[in-house]
Scaffold this motif. Sequence first.
Motif, PDB file in Angstrom:
ATOM      1  N   MET A 100       0.845  -1.200   0.000  1.00  0.00           N
ATOM      2  CA  MET A 100       0.000   0.000   0.000  1.00  0.00           C
ATOM      3  C   MET A 100       0.880   1.248   0.000  1.00  0.00           C
ATOM      4  O   MET A 100       1.831   1.342   0.783  1.00  0.00           O
ATOM      5  CB  MET A 100      -0.903   0.011   1.242  1.00  0.00           C
ATOM      6  N   PRO A 101       0.642   2.222  -0.927  1.00  0.00           N
ATOM      7  CA  PRO A 101       1.486   3.413  -0.978  1.00  0.00           C
ATOM      8  C   PRO A 101       1.357   4.248   0.283  1.00  0.00           C
ATOM      9  O   PRO A 101       0.355   4.202   0.993  1.00  0.00           O
ATOM     10  CB  PRO A 101       0.936   4.168  -2.208  1.00  0.00           C
ATOM     11  N   ALA A 102       2.424   5.013   0.568  1.00  0.00           N
ATOM     12  CA  ALA A 102       2.407   5.888   1.739  1.00  0.00           C
ATOM     13  C   ALA A 102       1.324   6.940   1.587  1.00  0.00           C
ATOM     14  O   ALA A 102       1.068   7.430   0.487  1.00  0.00           O
ATOM     15  CB  ALA A 102       3.769   6.550   1.904  1.00  0.00           C
ATOM     16  N   PRO A 103       0.664   7.310   2.682  1.00  0.00           N
ATOM     17  CA  PRO A 103      -0.391   8.327   2.591  1.00  0.00           C
ATOM     18  C   PRO A 103       0.175   9.686   2.228  1.00  0.00           C
ATOM     19  O   PRO A 103       1.341   9.985   2.483  1.00  0.00           O
ATOM     20  CB  PRO A 103      -0.996   8.330   3.999  1.00  0.00           C
ATOM     21  N   PHE A 104      -0.674  10.519   1.615  1.00  0.00           N
ATOM     22  CA  PHE A 104      -0.301  11.874   1.268  1.00  0.00           C
ATOM     23  C   PHE A 104      -0.239  12.731   2.526  1.00  0.00           C
ATOM     24  O   PHE A 104      -1.168  12.714   3.335  1.00  0.00           O
ATOM     25  CB  PHE A 104      -1.341  12.465   0.304  1.00  0.00           C
ATOM     26  N   ALA A 105       0.854  13.478   2.669  1.00  0.00           N
ATOM     27  CA  ALA A 105       0.966  14.429   3.776  1.00  0.00           C
ATOM     28  C   ALA A 105       0.050  15.612   3.498  1.00  0.00           C
ATOM     29  O   ALA A 105       0.179  16.290   2.480  1.00  0.00           O
ATOM     30  CB  ALA A 105       2.409  14.897   3.924  1.00  0.00           C
ATOM     31  N   CYS A 106      -0.885  15.851   4.395  1.00  0.00           N
ATOM     32  CA  CYS A 106      -1.934  16.857   4.183  1.00  0.00           C
ATOM     33  C   CYS A 106      -1.811  17.981   5.206  1.00  0.00           C
ATOM     34  O   CYS A 106      -1.645  17.729   6.403  1.00  0.00           O
ATOM     35  CB  CYS A 106      -3.307  16.189   4.281  1.00  0.00           C
ATOM     36  N   VAL A 107      -1.911  19.225   4.733  1.00  0.00           N
ATOM     37  CA  VAL A 107      -1.893  20.400   5.595  1.00  0.00           C
ATOM     38  C   VAL A 107      -3.192  21.175   5.402  1.00  0.00           C
ATOM     39  O   VAL A 107      -3.600  21.437   4.264  1.00  0.00           O
ATOM     40  CB  VAL A 107      -0.691  21.311   5.286  1.00  0.00           C
ATOM     41  N   ILE A 108      -3.845  21.522   6.502  1.00  0.00           N
ATOM     42  CA  ILE A 108      -5.071  22.322   6.475  1.00  0.00           C
ATOM     43  C   ILE A 108      -4.722  23.765   6.844  1.00  0.00           C
ATOM     44  O   ILE A 108      -3.978  24.002   7.791  1.00  0.00           O
ATOM     45  CB  ILE A 108      -6.102  21.762   7.471  1.00  0.00           C
ATOM     46  N   VAL A 109      -5.254  24.716   6.077  1.00  0.00           N
ATOM     47  CA  VAL A 109      -5.038  26.138   6.373  1.00  0.00           C
ATOM     48  C   VAL A 109      -6.386  26.841   6.356  1.00  0.00           C
ATOM     49  O   VAL A 109      -7.019  26.970   5.300  1.00  0.00           O
ATOM     50  CB  VAL A 109      -4.091  26.794   5.349  1.00  0.00           C
ATOM     51  N   ASP A 110      -6.837  27.280   7.527  1.00  0.00           N
ATOM     52  CA  ASP A 110      -8.126  27.968   7.644  1.00  0.00           C
ATOM     53  C   ASP A 110      -8.115  28.767   8.945  1.00  0.00           C
ATOM     54  O   ASP A 110      -7.708  28.250   9.989  1.00  0.00           O
ATOM     55  CB  ASP A 110      -9.276  26.954   7.644  1.00  0.00           C
ATOM     56  N   ASP A 111      -8.569  30.019   8.886  1.00  0.00           N
ATOM     57  CA  ASP A 111      -8.534  30.852  10.085  1.00  0.00           C
ATOM     58  C   ASP A 111      -9.708  30.577  11.026  1.00  0.00           C
ATOM     59  O   ASP A 111      -9.752  31.117  12.130  1.00  0.00           O
ATOM     60  CB  ASP A 111      -8.496  32.338   9.711  1.00  0.00           C
ATOM     61  N   ASN A 112     -10.647  29.729  10.589  1.00  0.00           N
ATOM     62  CA  ASN A 112     -11.797  29.390  11.412  1.00  0.00           C
ATOM     63  C   ASN A 112     -11.577  28.017  12.052  1.00  0.00           C
ATOM     64  O   ASN A 112     -11.432  27.010  11.353  1.00  0.00           O
ATOM     65  CB  ASN A 112     -13.071  29.376  10.559  1.00  0.00           C
ATOM     66  N   GLU A 113     -11.575  27.979  13.370  1.00  0.00           N
ATOM     67  CA  GLU A 113     -11.261  26.733  14.076  1.00  0.00           C
ATOM     68  C   GLU A 113     -12.279  25.637  13.791  1.00  0.00           C
ATOM     69  O   GLU A 113     -11.920  24.462  13.641  1.00  0.00           O
ATOM     70  CB  GLU A 113     -11.168  26.981  15.579  1.00  0.00           C
ATOM     71  N   ILE A 114     -13.560  25.997  13.715  1.00  0.00           N
ATOM     72  CA  ILE A 114     -14.601  24.998  13.438  1.00  0.00           C
ATOM     73  C   ILE A 114     -14.385  24.373  12.060  1.00  0.00           C
ATOM     74  O   ILE A 114     -14.506  23.147  11.889  1.00  0.00           O
ATOM     75  CB  ILE A 114     -16.005  25.623  13.526  1.00  0.00           C
ATOM     76  N   ASN A 115     -14.039  25.221  11.091  1.00  0.00           N
ATOM     77  CA  ASN A 115     -13.776  24.697   9.748  1.00  0.00           C
ATOM     78  C   ASN A 115     -12.571  23.767   9.749  1.00  0.00           C
ATOM     79  O   ASN A 115     -12.565  22.732   9.064  1.00  0.00           O
ATOM     80  CB  ASN A 115     -13.548  25.848   8.767  1.00  0.00           C
ATOM     81  N   ARG A 116     -11.537  24.129  10.503  1.00  0.00           N
ATOM     82  CA  ARG A 116     -10.365  23.259  10.581  1.00  0.00           C
ATOM     83  C   ARG A 116     -10.736  21.903  11.191  1.00  0.00           C
ATOM     84  O   ARG A 116     -10.302  20.854  10.708  1.00  0.00           O
ATOM     85  CB  ARG A 116      -9.251  23.912  11.399  1.00  0.00           C
ATOM     86  N   LEU A 117     -11.526  21.931  12.248  1.00  0.00           N
ATOM     87  CA  LEU A 117     -11.928  20.678  12.881  1.00  0.00           C
ATOM     88  C   LEU A 117     -12.744  19.806  11.927  1.00  0.00           C
ATOM     89  O   LEU A 117     -12.599  18.575  11.908  1.00  0.00           O
ATOM     90  CB  LEU A 117     -12.735  20.977  14.147  1.00  0.00           C
ATOM     91  N   THR A 118     -13.592  20.444  11.133  1.00  0.00           N
ATOM     92  CA  THR A 118     -14.388  19.693  10.151  1.00  0.00           C
ATOM     93  C   THR A 118     -13.486  19.026   9.126  1.00  0.00           C
ATOM     94  O   THR A 118     -13.653  17.838   8.799  1.00  0.00           O
ATOM     95  CB  THR A 118     -15.379  20.636   9.447  1.00  0.00           C
ATOM     96  N   LEU A 119     -12.516  19.779   8.608  1.00  0.00           N
ATOM     97  CA  LEU A 119     -11.596  19.217   7.620  1.00  0.00           C
ATOM     98  C   LEU A 119     -10.707  18.147   8.240  1.00  0.00           C
ATOM     99  O   LEU A 119     -10.402  17.136   7.595  1.00  0.00           O
ATOM    100  CB  LEU A 119     -10.745  20.330   7.006  1.00  0.00           C
ATOM    101  N   GLU A 120     -10.309  18.349   9.478  1.00  0.00           N
ATOM    102  CA  GLU A 120      -9.501  17.330  10.165  1.00  0.00           C
ATOM    103  C   GLU A 120     -10.265  16.011  10.255  1.00  0.00           C
ATOM    104  O   GLU A 120      -9.692  14.928  10.082  1.00  0.00           O
ATOM    105  CB  GLU A 120      -9.118  17.819  11.562  1.00  0.00           C
ATOM    106  N   HIS A 121     -11.554  16.100  10.516  1.00  0.00           N
ATOM    107  CA  HIS A 121     -12.377  14.888  10.591  1.00  0.00           C
ATOM    108  C   HIS A 121     -12.472  14.214   9.228  1.00  0.00           C
ATOM    109  O   HIS A 121     -12.372  12.978   9.125  1.00  0.00           O
ATOM    110  CB  HIS A 121     -13.768  15.241  11.098  1.00  0.00           C
ATOM    111  N   LEU A 122     -12.625  15.003   8.166  1.00  0.00           N
ATOM    112  CA  LEU A 122     -12.698  14.433   6.816  1.00  0.00           C
ATOM    113  C   LEU A 122     -11.379  13.765   6.435  1.00  0.00           C
ATOM    114  O   LEU A 122     -11.376  12.693   5.820  1.00  0.00           O
ATOM    115  CB  LEU A 122     -13.057  15.526   5.806  1.00  0.00           C
TER     116      LEU A 122
END
Length: 240
Positions: free
Chosen positions: A1-23
């Motif tokens: 299985m290939p290594a997972p993609f390193a993902c960075v989230i950038v958003d000034d809204n904490e709720i939006n960041r938490l939503t993307l972190e969950h996804l």
Amino acid sequence: MPAPFACVIVDDNEINRLTLEHLVELTPELELVASLPGSLETLQYFREGGNADLLLLDIEMPHLTGLELARLLPQPAPAIIMVTTHRDFAVDAFELQVADYLVKPVDLPRFTQAVTRVLDRQKPKTGPASVASVEAKGSELFIKVGTRMLRLNFDDVLFIEAMSTYSILVTGTQKHIVYLTLKALADRLPFAHFVRAHRSYIVNTQRIDAIEDNMLALGKYEVPVGKSYQEAFYSQLRGL
């Protein structure tokens, strides 16, 4: 299985960041390596040697917008998926060759579709991939695959997309790699209805289903019309 993609989230809204972190957590192909509250923090992250294969990037943020940040990223830049509450920046975003443009709120199916698009761009396509030359006859496109020629009905090609030093012919059901730049391929096309709409796209104008806000609908795909191509593209479209 290939290594997972390193993902960075950038958003000034904490709720939006938490939503993307969950996804991201629900997406096994991704690994969250940073979740940052703004553009300045992101620049600092990269200056300090941080890595990213994929950036989930908000647009409206203090100091630097997501669009401005995208222009300042170190090269080679990571793939970018814009995630925003505004539809108005889509054309500007695609001018920067972002992989996808998501409008909040984002659900898992749409997020998965965007991630799949990124992953598909990064890996070699299966099928007729060893393309060396192109020869057209009538409405048929002959593509050299190894020692044989693959024949395609050129009327079935929806658009051609640039990918670094090669191009991808996209039909309603298949994708075929051509190892020519988009410019080199455009110079060889004898079909007047294949028109450059963007620095990354040539479209078959006979397969355009609709045009709205400088976005072209071609089957299940959408292709942007670049700002610098709009005048020539629409003039040529009216003249066809």
